[in-house]
Design a protein around this motif. Sequence first.
Motif, short mmCIF file in Angstrom:
data_model
loop_
_atom_site.label_atom_id
_atom_site.label_comp_id
_atom_site.label_asym_id
_atom_site.label_seq_id
_atom_site.Cartn_x
_atom_site.Cartn_y
_atom_site.Cartn_z
N PHE A 237 0.82 -1.22 0.00
CA PHE A 237 0.00 0.00 0.00
C PHE A 237 0.85 1.27 0.00
CE2 PHE A 237 -2.01 2.73 3.47
CZ PHE A 237 -2.72 3.54 2.58
N LYS A 238 1.68 1.43 1.00
CA LYS A 238 2.48 2.65 1.12
C LYS A 238 3.55 2.72 0.04
CE LYS A 238 5.10 3.43 4.82
NZ LYS A 238 5.53 3.75 6.20
N GLY A 239 4.12 1.57 -0.30
CA GLY A 239 5.14 1.54 -1.35
C GLY A 239 4.61 1.95 -2.71
N GLY A 240 3.36 1.57 -3.00
CA GLY A 240 2.76 1.97 -4.26
C GLY A 240 2.56 3.47 -4.34
N TRP A 241 2.09 4.06 -3.24
CA TRP A 241 1.88 5.51 -3.21
C TRP A 241 3.20 6.28 -3.35
CZ3 TRP A 241 -2.31 8.65 -3.42
CH2 TRP A 241 -3.58 8.07 -3.26
#
Length: 348
Positions: A19-23
Amino acid sequence: MFDNFYNGKKVFVAGHTDFKGGWITLLLKSLGAQVLGYALEPDTYPSMYEEVKLYSHCRNEFGNILDVKRLEETMKHYKPDIVFNLAAQPFAYIAENDPVTTYKTNILGALNVLEAAKKCPSVKAFVNATKDRGFENNLFDKTSQKLDVNYNMYASAMDCSETLTNAYNHTYLKNQGFALASAQNENIIGGGDWASRRLIPDCIKLLNENKDILVNNAVVLRPFQFVLEPLVGYLLLAKKLYENGSEYSGTYNFAPNRNSLVNVVDIIQKTVELYGKGKVIAEMNVDADTDYEILDNSLSVSKLGWKPVYDAQTALVKTVDWYKNFYNDEDMYEVTMTQIQEFINAAE
């Protein structure tokens, strides 16, 4: 905000498939950076990685940070300017059930990424995301899920990662090599999080299954911040490290202000209202945890010029809007990039 700093920079993101890595990968792309993501394959369905077609917007390498040879070869070949390590086992309940994997990934894995960077002369700045302070939802049981640094396995492992970061910096890097710092944040919300036992994702799943949302411990207080809040902070920190070296080393908290501390039941009821359907059944618990100390963000504010942009209400509006677009079969890459640009505009 970034003064074109990231345009053309080569950035290595460990942990880009969650989740955070994609953003952060798409945030970097919006600023003109060239990103190589290195991570395990996504372990949720749906996933942020697949829904925004992240593999089309960065160089993609599936690999484990515990695989030292592959990690070092990938970084050496790519020659990044900046490294962000977001690769970690992020769940307290998994840490309690599988502490060995958690400690290996969050401590030894962080060490492996640091070693790979140390052996790569091109690296000038490194940000290690050492802790996501958060909480698991209380929808399905009455067990307290308070994250306690002294007793929680996940928090302990991430504290060790932060200690490792500081020791590594003082032992190897302070007077040579790249500039290094660690970063922490509070409970983040945003579209594209599909992990189980997460408050908003579980609510969204229940709403789409036309099920009631049962909330135990309805008076629990927690802070909520939009996913881009800390990620913009990570990028500001990396820029300062790159330009000024070890002067900006240390630990930085990218936490919301106290106006983002709200009752869990209030955030769930607002989610239902924004989503346009569903029912909340709240149960009070006199033993519920209502005492929560938000991380001190004063160093990030004073030294980096970072500041919170969205309050909890706005963060929730953006989050629910992302999921509504997803279920309406919209182009989630375009939706995500629009939210990134809106946030950058609001922050400047």
